[in-house]
Design a protein around this motif. Structure first.
Motif, short mmCIF file in Angstrom:
data_model
loop_
_atom_site.label_atom_id
_atom_site.label_comp_id
_atom_site.label_asym_id
_atom_site.label_seq_id
_atom_site.Cartn_x
_atom_site.Cartn_y
_atom_site.Cartn_z
N LYS A 1 17.61 8.05 0.37
CA LYS A 1 17.27 7.32 1.59
C LYS A 1 15.80 6.90 1.63
N ASN A 2 14.94 7.72 1.05
CA ASN A 2 13.51 7.42 1.12
C ASN A 2 12.88 7.02 -0.20
N ILE A 3 13.69 6.97 -1.27
CA ILE A 3 13.10 6.53 -2.53
C ILE A 3 13.81 5.29 -3.07
N GLN A 4 14.62 4.63 -2.23
CA GLN A 4 15.27 3.42 -2.69
C GLN A 4 14.22 2.34 -2.93
N PRO A 5 14.41 1.53 -3.94
CA PRO A 5 13.35 0.59 -4.38
C PRO A 5 12.87 -0.37 -3.29
N HIS A 6 13.80 -0.96 -2.53
CA HIS A 6 13.35 -1.95 -1.56
C HIS A 6 12.54 -1.31 -0.44
N PHE A 7 12.86 -0.05 -0.08
CA PHE A 7 12.08 0.65 0.94
C PHE A 7 10.66 0.90 0.44
N LEU A 8 10.55 1.41 -0.81
CA LEU A 8 9.23 1.67 -1.36
C LEU A 8 8.44 0.38 -1.55
N ARG A 9 9.10 -0.66 -2.03
CA ARG A 9 8.40 -1.93 -2.26
C ARG A 9 7.85 -2.50 -0.96
N ASN A 10 8.69 -2.56 0.05
CA ASN A 10 8.26 -3.12 1.34
C ASN A 10 7.18 -2.25 1.99
N THR A 11 7.37 -0.91 1.89
CA THR A 11 6.39 -0.01 2.49
C THR A 11 5.03 -0.12 1.79
N LEU A 12 5.05 -0.15 0.46
CA LEU A 12 3.79 -0.25 -0.29
C LEU A 12 3.11 -1.59 -0.07
N THR A 13 3.92 -2.65 0.05
CA THR A 13 3.34 -3.97 0.32
C THR A 13 2.64 -3.98 1.67
N SER A 14 3.30 -3.40 2.67
CA SER A 14 2.67 -3.31 4.00
C SER A 14 1.44 -2.42 3.95
N LEU A 15 1.50 -1.36 3.16
CA LEU A 15 0.37 -0.44 3.05
C LEU A 15 -0.86 -1.15 2.47
N ILE A 16 -0.64 -1.98 1.46
CA ILE A 16 -1.75 -2.74 0.86
C ILE A 16 -2.40 -3.64 1.89
N ASP A 17 -1.56 -4.34 2.67
CA ASP A 17 -2.09 -5.25 3.70
C ASP A 17 -2.91 -4.49 4.72
N TRP A 18 -2.43 -3.32 5.16
CA TRP A 18 -3.14 -2.55 6.18
C TRP A 18 -4.46 -2.01 5.64
N ILE A 19 -4.48 -1.58 4.38
CA ILE A 19 -5.73 -1.07 3.80
C ILE A 19 -6.77 -2.17 3.70
N GLU A 20 -6.30 -3.38 3.33
CA GLU A 20 -7.23 -4.50 3.21
C GLU A 20 -7.77 -4.93 4.57
N GLU A 21 -6.87 -4.96 5.58
CA GLU A 21 -7.27 -5.46 6.88
C GLU A 21 -7.92 -4.37 7.74
N SER A 22 -7.40 -3.15 7.71
CA SER A 22 -7.94 -2.07 8.55
C SER A 22 -7.78 -0.75 7.81
N PRO A 23 -8.79 -0.39 7.06
CA PRO A 23 -8.69 0.84 6.26
C PRO A 23 -8.36 2.08 7.07
N LYS A 24 -8.93 2.19 8.30
CA LYS A 24 -8.66 3.37 9.12
C LYS A 24 -7.17 3.46 9.48
N GLU A 25 -6.58 2.32 9.88
CA GLU A 25 -5.14 2.33 10.18
C GLU A 25 -4.32 2.56 8.92
N GLY A 26 -4.83 2.06 7.79
CA GLY A 26 -4.15 2.28 6.52
C GLY A 26 -4.06 3.75 6.17
N VAL A 27 -5.14 4.51 6.49
CA VAL A 27 -5.14 5.96 6.24
C VAL A 27 -4.07 6.64 7.11
N VAL A 28 -3.96 6.20 8.37
CA VAL A 28 -2.94 6.75 9.26
C VAL A 28 -1.55 6.46 8.70
#
Length: 569
Positions: free
Chosen positions: A389-416
């Motif tokens: 449920k939590n290691i399916q490829p599309h979940f990880l891909r979408n989550t990591l893509t969103s994580l990259i965007d948040w780190i670039e735009e707001s590092p503090k929120e990215g840490v959360v």
């Protein structure tokens, strides 16, 4: 090199030991059954005497001194017509109520109790007594047996006096042979009762059928002991009916429990109706034949056998496992009881009955073993599903893509974001191998997931709860799966948050969880219920609660409502 046994090897060893025990037990009862059949002819060899005699029933006399007196004198004639072994002593068996002296041709041969006399009360004798006849007085020809005694108790019984002439040695030996076999049978029933009581007490699933079987075996053990205790104890004639009453009550109880046991084993549909009819029938026999102890006991067993046969035939028609064999066994018991002496027929029929019960237990044990193996496979599959449920490829891909965007735009929120993702993975790793987890751990998993999805979809998700009992447990990722479906099938709100509200209520018969998704539902062509998420939920509930649960999920005016009921066993 020695290695420790794995859990599966231990389980396999225990299973084979259990089956070996059942095979031994079945073989033991089968051998006992054959011994009892073969013992009938062996028993007859000892009760058959070489004396041919005739009792003069036409000239039996029972004289009372006066109508209100307890004194009596009984006299009957016996003619010895033939004797093959004159060196063997003859004996009299007398069945009578009272305290009396016995005379053979006027010669005193024995006493049973002590007669009532002026200044002393009667000491009651026993109902059955044996007396040795002197060899010099046991010639061929006519003889007279005289009883002089008193009967101050049980005058209303109006019992006759029965006199039998046999070999004195055989009179004492034949009961010992019968008691020996019956004690062997009683010991087997006691062992079975103790074993199944322990099995019921130590079992996680308290099956009523196992408890009933243990009680039936214990009651039958007591029935055998009470039936033949007369050969161990001198029972005064004024307590003669006490033993018969106990036998009647035991037979009544067994006759009630045996059909009930078969109802449970064969999942008979009309249990309550049949139990009521059975109880009314047994009660009618008890009332109608009150005081006729042997007759009432016989009708109790006939009633129990009739109801059991009906249940077994119904099971055979429905093709339930063991139904045909049990029906054949019960019918065989009817045949045995018809052709044999009542006591022997009754106990052999009950032995056949227990063999049928043991056969049903082997079938049940096999079914439980198969169910256990299936549950192990299901548990392994569900653990894999939970991890996926939590290691399916599309979940990880979408989550990591969103994580990259948040780190670039707001590092503090990215840490959360990263911290929430790590915490969800930690919880998922902790619960992956568990069947049930604390409800608070499940709620923490749901909160972490909503936090992650808030970053991914940039939608406000809110969690609410009401009446949660911290001591309750739940299968892992149940509400997590419902939340995933709620996120997938809910429209983005124009303003505000999508709210997930979990409430808990506990009643006497069940406990209920209700998860309400407050959002506008998407319009889909297919029903949600056929999704893999709901299949996972149902499999988890079955794994933990068997069939004692219900699951309902449907649209409501405010969004979507899912209800899980867990019924008390």
């Amino acid at each position: 090199m020695q290695t420790a046994l794995s859990a599966s090897q231990m389980h396999l060893a225990i299973r084979y030991l259990f089956y070996l025990y059942l095979m031994y037990k079945t073989l033991f009862f089968t051998v006992l059954f054959l011994l009892l059949f073969s013992s009938c002819s062996y028993y007859k060899e000892y009760v058959t005497t070489d004396v041919t005699y005739d009792v003069d029933y036409d000239h039996q006399q029972m004289n009372w001194d006066r109508p209100t007196s307890s004194s009596f004198k009984f006299q009957t004639g016996i003619e010895i017509q033939k004797r093959e072994n004159k060196a063997e002593s003859l004996g009299l068996q007398i069945n009578a109520f009272g305290a009396f002296d016995v005379y053979w041709d006027g010669v005193f041969v024995g006493r049973n109790g002590y007669m009532a006399k002026s200044g002393s009360v009667e000491v009651p004798g026993t109902e059955t007594t044996y007396y040795q006849i002197p060899n010099k007085l046991s010639n061929l020809g006519k003889h007279t047996v005289t009883l002089i005694g008193t009967q101050t108790y049980c005058k209303e019984a109006q019992r006759g006096i029965d006199v039998k002439l046999k070999s004195y040695l055989q009179l004492h030996r034949s009961p010992l042979i019968v008691v020996g076999f019956m004690n062997l049978m009683a010991g087997a029933f006691l062992i079975a009762a103790v074993y199944y009581f322990f099995l019921y007490i130590n079992s996680t699933r308290k099956e009523l059928a196992v408890l009933l079987f243990a009680i039936i075996c214990l009651l039958f053990f007591f029935l055998l002991i009470i039936e033949y205790v007369k050969y161990y104890l001198d029972i005064p004639y004024n307590e003669f009916y006490t033993r018969l009453k106990i036998i009647g009550w035991l037979t009544f109880a067994i006759s009630m429990l045996v059909p009930w046991y078969f109802m449970l084993q064969f999942e008979f549909k009309r249990k309550k109706l049949f139990l009521v009819l059975l109880f009314i029938t047994l009660l009618a026999v008890y009332i109608g034949y009150y005081g006729h102890y042997d007759i009432s006991a016989a009708y109790f067993t006939i009633t129990a056998r009739f109801f059991s046969i009906v249940i077994a035939i119904d099971a055979a028609i429905r093709r339930a496992k063991g139904g045909l064999i049990v029906a054949a066994g019960l019918l065989a018991g009817v045949v045995v009881n018809y052709f044999m002496f009542y006591d022997f027929g009754l106990f052999i029929a009950f032995t056949i009955l227990v063999l049928c019960m043991l056969y049903l237990h082997t079938i049940r044990a096999k079914a439980m073993e198969e169910a256990h193996n299936a549950s192990l496979l299901l548990s392994s599959r569900l653990q894999l599903e939970l991890i996926k449920k939590n290691i399916q490829p599309h979940f990880l891909r979408n989550t990591l893509t969103s994580l990259i965007d948040w780190i670039e735009e707001s590092p503090k929120e990215g840490v959360v974001f990263i911290r929430a993702l790590a915490e969800e993975f930690d919880i998922m790793n902790d619960i992956a191998e568990d069947t049930l987890i604390p409800i608070r751990q499940e709620i923490d998993l749901c909160r972490r997931h909503l936090e992650i999805m808030s970053f991914r979809k940039e939608i406000c998700y809110d969690w609410q709860e009401e009446g949660i009992d911290e001591n309750e447990t739940i299968p892992p990722a149940i509400f997590h799966t419902i939340i995933e479906n709620g996120i997938t099938h809910s429209l983005r709100p124009k303003q505000g948050c999508i709210v997930f509200s979990l409430s808990f209520a506990k009643e006497k018969q069940f406990k209920q969880y209700t998860l309400l998704t407050l959002a506008q539902n998407r319009h889909t062509k297919n029903e949600r219920r056929i999704g893999t998420g709901f299949k996972y939920i149902e499999a988890r509930l079955t794994e933990s609660y068997g069939t004692n649960w219900s699951f309902d999920s449907h649209a409501v005016e405010k969004g979507w409502e899912t209800t899980i009921k867990i019924f008390e066993k």
